[in-house]
Design an enzyme around this catalytic site. Structure first.
Site, PDB file in Angstrom:
ATOM      1  N   GLU A  95      85.904  19.835  34.493  1.00 33.95           N
ATOM      2  CA  GLU A  95      85.150  21.002  34.051  1.00 33.95           C
ATOM      3  C   GLU A  95      84.828  20.902  32.564  1.00 33.95           C
ATOM      4  O   GLU A  95      85.601  20.324  31.798  1.00 33.95           O
ATOM      5  CB  GLU A  95      85.964  22.276  34.305  1.00 33.95           C
ATOM      6  CG  GLU A  95      86.153  22.531  35.787  1.00 33.95           C
ATOM      7  CD  GLU A  95      86.900  23.806  36.110  1.00 33.95           C
ATOM      8  OE1 GLU A  95      86.554  24.425  37.113  1.00 33.95           O
ATOM      9  OE2 GLU A  95      87.833  24.181  35.384  1.00 33.95           O
ATOM     10  N   CYS A 108      83.468  22.758  25.090  1.00 35.97           N
ATOM     11  CA  CYS A 108      84.867  22.415  25.328  1.00 35.97           C
ATOM     12  C   CYS A 108      84.858  21.397  26.465  1.00 35.97           C
ATOM     13  O   CYS A 108      84.460  21.718  27.582  1.00 35.97           O
ATOM     14  CB  CYS A 108      85.622  23.687  25.711  1.00 35.97           C
ATOM     15  SG  CYS A 108      87.332  23.354  26.127  1.00 35.97           S
ATOM     16  N   CYS A 115      96.107  16.760  34.429  1.00 41.70           N
ATOM     17  CA  CYS A 115      96.910  16.436  33.244  1.00 41.70           C
ATOM     18  C   CYS A 115      98.335  16.161  33.690  1.00 41.70           C
ATOM     19  O   CYS A 115      98.848  16.819  34.597  1.00 41.70           O
ATOM     20  CB  CYS A 115      96.886  17.597  32.245  1.00 41.70           C
ATOM     21  SG  CYS A 115      97.809  17.222  30.733  1.00 41.70           S
ATOM     22  N   CYS A 119     102.578  21.474  31.343  1.00 39.80           N
ATOM     23  CA  CYS A 119     102.905  22.726  30.636  1.00 39.80           C
ATOM     24  C   CYS A 119     102.846  23.870  31.655  1.00 39.80           C
ATOM     25  O   CYS A 119     101.870  23.976  32.410  1.00 39.80           O
ATOM     26  CB  CYS A 119     101.937  22.969  29.488  1.00 39.80           C
ATOM     27  SG  CYS A 119     101.894  21.581  28.347  1.00 39.80           S
ATOM     28  N   CYS A 122      99.770  26.390  32.103  1.00 39.09           N
ATOM     29  CA  CYS A 122      98.410  25.846  32.078  1.00 39.09           C
ATOM     30  C   CYS A 122      97.954  25.428  33.474  1.00 39.09           C
ATOM     31  O   CYS A 122      98.649  24.691  34.177  1.00 39.09           O
ATOM     32  CB  CYS A 122      98.395  24.640  31.136  1.00 39.09           C
ATOM     33  SG  CYS A 122      96.871  23.696  31.207  1.00 39.09           S
ATOM     34  N   GLY A 165      93.117  18.043  30.440  1.00 39.85           N
ATOM     35  CA  GLY A 165      93.743  16.781  30.040  1.00 39.85           C
ATOM     36  C   GLY A 165      94.307  16.750  28.641  1.00 39.85           C
ATOM     37  O   GLY A 165      94.039  17.631  27.814  1.00 39.85           O
ATOM     38  N   SER A 197      92.608  18.673  20.411  1.00 42.68           N
ATOM     39  CA  SER A 197      93.839  19.446  20.551  1.00 42.68           C
ATOM     40  C   SER A 197      94.845  18.624  21.348  1.00 42.68           C
ATOM     41  O   SER A 197      94.530  18.144  22.429  1.00 42.68           O
ATOM     42  CB  SER A 197      93.534  20.760  21.275  1.00 42.68           C
ATOM     43  OG  SER A 197      94.725  21.446  21.592  1.00 42.68           O
ATOM     44  N   LEU A 221     101.617  24.288  19.801  1.00 44.37           N
ATOM     45  CA  LEU A 221     103.033  24.436  19.432  1.00 44.37           C
ATOM     46  C   LEU A 221     103.750  25.397  20.389  1.00 44.37           C
ATOM     47  O   LEU A 221     104.682  25.009  21.073  1.00 44.37           O
ATOM     48  CB  LEU A 221     103.104  24.926  17.979  1.00 44.37           C
ATOM     49  CG  LEU A 221     104.383  24.642  17.220  1.00 44.37           C
ATOM     50  CD1 LEU A 221     104.737  23.170  17.230  1.00 44.37           C
ATOM     51  CD2 LEU A 221     104.229  25.124  15.773  1.00 44.37           C
ATOM     52  N   CYS A 339      91.071  29.174  27.725  1.00 47.12           N
ATOM     53  CA  CYS A 339      92.036  28.108  27.440  1.00 47.12           C
ATOM     54  C   CYS A 339      93.067  28.042  28.557  1.00 47.12           C
ATOM     55  O   CYS A 339      93.633  29.052  28.950  1.00 47.12           O
ATOM     56  CB  CYS A 339      92.803  28.414  26.160  1.00 47.12           C
ATOM     57  SG  CYS A 339      91.761  28.544  24.753  1.00 47.12           S
TER      58      CYS A 339
HETATM   59  N1  SAH Z   1      96.066  19.060  26.340  1.00 50.01           N
HETATM   60  C1  SAH Z   1      95.649  19.562  25.100  1.00 50.01           C
HETATM   61  C2  SAH Z   1      94.271  20.192  25.131  1.00 50.01           C
HETATM   62  C3  SAH Z   1      93.918  21.023  26.319  1.00 50.01           C
HETATM   63  S1  SAH Z   1      94.712  22.567  26.475  1.00 50.01           S
HETATM   64  C4  SAH Z   1      96.662  20.541  24.554  1.00 50.01           C
HETATM   65  O1  SAH Z   1      97.561  20.928  25.284  1.00 50.01           O
HETATM   66  O2  SAH Z   1      96.587  20.858  23.381  1.00 50.01           O
HETATM   67  C5  SAH Z   1      93.894  23.556  25.226  1.00 50.01           C
HETATM   68  C6  SAH Z   1      94.758  24.696  24.672  1.00 50.01           C
HETATM   69  O3  SAH Z   1      94.933  25.727  25.655  1.00 50.01           O
HETATM   70  C7  SAH Z   1      96.158  24.266  24.276  1.00 50.01           C
HETATM   71  O4  SAH Z   1      96.504  24.806  23.043  1.00 50.01           O
HETATM   72  C8  SAH Z   1      96.995  24.851  25.378  1.00 50.01           C
HETATM   73  O5  SAH Z   1      98.327  25.003  25.003  1.00 50.01           O
HETATM   74  C9  SAH Z   1      96.285  26.145  25.622  1.00 50.01           C
HETATM   75  N2  SAH Z   1      96.622  26.793  26.891  1.00 50.01           N
HETATM   76  C10 SAH Z   1      97.030  26.205  28.032  1.00 50.01           C
HETATM   77  N3  SAH Z   1      97.229  27.137  28.997  1.00 50.01           N
HETATM   78  C11 SAH Z   1      96.935  28.340  28.443  1.00 50.01           C
HETATM   79  C12 SAH Z   1      96.908  29.680  28.939  1.00 50.01           C
HETATM   80  N4  SAH Z   1      97.229  29.965  30.188  1.00 50.01           N
HETATM   81  N5  SAH Z   1      96.540  30.658  28.091  1.00 50.01           N
HETATM   82  C13 SAH Z   1      96.178  30.372  26.806  1.00 50.01           C
HETATM   83  N6  SAH Z   1      96.171  29.136  26.299  1.00 50.01           N
HETATM   84  C14 SAH Z   1      96.546  28.128  27.099  1.00 50.01           C
HETATM   85 FE1  SF4 Z   2      97.925  19.296  29.722  1.00 45.03          FE
HETATM   86 FE2  SF4 Z   2      97.244  20.672  27.523  1.00 45.03          FE
HETATM   87 FE3  SF4 Z   2      97.484  21.896  29.902  1.00 45.03          FE
HETATM   88 FE4  SF4 Z   2      99.663  21.000  28.653  1.00 45.03          FE
HETATM   89  S1  SF4 Z   2      98.277  22.629  27.937  1.00 45.03           S
HETATM   90  S2  SF4 Z   2      99.201  20.748  30.828  1.00 45.03           S
HETATM   91  S3  SF4 Z   2      98.885  19.148  27.738  1.00 45.03           S
HETATM   92  S4  SF4 Z   2      95.989  20.361  29.367  1.00 45.03           S
END
Ligand code: SAH
Ligand code: SF4
Length: 347
Positions: A95, A108, A115, A119, A122, A165, A197, A221, A339
């Protein structure tokens, strides 16, 4: 189905030059093709009008122009956010999101299908890892959306590698894509208009620091102690905060650039005044900025977004400690384009 697995956007100018020479064409064909595809957003070889028709047909036999096929397009109710769901030739899905903020047109884009980082909050992490994208597949997302914008006379202003990713898990392809999009003879988008990021892959941050690029870096973070961070972000077990913060310091020393830290505020998990104080201690003295993201809902995580008042309180604590902070606007939530919401699902 074509026999070849050659793909235009995976080829750099030298590789294209070799190709043209091998079929008895002059090297300036590269410039013409580059101009048509990266500047004028041609959609297929037939639109490379500087080429004679027989050359267009030969190219169409020798390589794929495109890997991305749109499966679905979603527009948010305010019309400001557009999400595209693409299939890749092997059936994997990715996407990409286009956000209009007045004059700012931010894309974006994804670096992987799925991925591997897992996390918990996510949606991409929840779907697991499918595969790395090639440099061409990263580039084509940009050209596809750039083409759409150009039809209304608009231009891409910023690109964030924050889609599906972990970009530093696919370092070479992502950086090659940025270099190519940066090329003055092509899309010519300045390095400072890109932001990568990362979840905090320490060797990736160190390598990126040593390259001293002008590309912006953001670190996800979300927690300022290892116990909580390891629960939210399994990668923290491999790259704990001590090594992550050392690498961040190294990045700032090498580049003299302000680092962004992302913090998704999750109610009663990481949103208290104490959490903000702990974060302020961790970041003390660093050239940085904190970007707060109110948590977006995903199917397999039951945490809730922090209230607006609590988010403001968190911000105030950071600012009182001399740490600049912004709260990211929530965009495209109604189409799961926010995000962490990209899960490559059809409607
Ligand atoms: N993998 C990379 C980039 C993609 S995620 C990373 O983790 O940085 C982009 C951003 O969205 C990251 O800061 C991630 O922590 C945040 N993110 C992931 N899931 C989220 C959610 N449910 N709500 C808000 N931000 C989220
Ligand atoms: Fe992957 Fe970023 Fe999502 Fe973590 S927040 S699972 S690193 S895409």
């Amino acid at each position: 189905m074509m026999e070849t697995d050659k793909y235009l956007f995976d080829l750099n100018q030298d590789q294209l030059k070799d190709y043209f020479v091998s079929i008895g064409e002059p090297p300036y064909r590269v410039e013409q093709l580059w101009n048509a595809s990266y500047t004028h957003f041609a959609q297929d070889f037939n639109q490379v009008t500087a080429f004679p028709v027989r050359l267009r047909s030969q190219l169409a036999c020798d390589m794929h122009f495109s890997h991305l096929k749109t499966v679905e397009r979603f527009a948010s109710t305010d019309g400001e956010t557009i999400k595209n769901l693409f299939t890749l030739p092997d059936g994997n899905l990715i996407e990409s999101v286009l956000m209009h903020y007045n004059e700012r047109k931010t894309l974006c884009i994804s670096s992987q299908s799925g991925c591997a980082m897992g996390c918990v909050f996510c949606a991409t992490g929840q779907m697991g890892f499918r595969r790395n994208l090639s440099a061409g597949e990263v580039i084509e997302q940009v050209l596809f959306l750039g083409r759409e914008l150009s039809q209304s006379g608009e231009k891409i202003t910023n690109i964030v590698i924050m889609g599906m990713g972990e970009p530093f898990h696919n370092y070479d392809a992502v950086l090659e894509a940025i270099d190519r999009l940066n090329d003055p003879n092509g899309l010519n988008l300045g390095a400072r208009r890109f932001t990568i990021s990362t979840v905090g892959i320490v060797p990736g941050i160190r390598r990126f620091a040593a390259e001293k690029r002008q590309v912006n870096l953001a670190i996800s973070l979300h927690a300022a102690n290892d116990t909580l961070r390891s629960v939210l972000i399994p990668a923290n077990r491999k790259y704990p905060l001590s090594s992550l913060m050392e690498a961040c310091g190294e990045y700032i020393r090498q580049t003299n650039r302000r680092l962004t830290f992302e913090w998704a505020l999750i109610r009663d998990v990481n949103d208290s005044v104490e959490h903000a104080r702990e974060l302020a201690v961790l970041l003390k003295g660093l050239l940085c900025h904190v970007n707060i993201i109110p948590l977006n809902p995903t199917t397999s995580y039951h945490g809730k977004a922090t209230t607006e008042e609590q988010a403001q309180e968190f911000k105030r604590v950071l600012e009182n400690n001399g740490i600049p902070c912004t709260i990211r606007a929530r965009r495209g939530i109604d189409i799961a384009a926010g995000c962490g919401q990209l899960a490559a699902r059809r409607a």
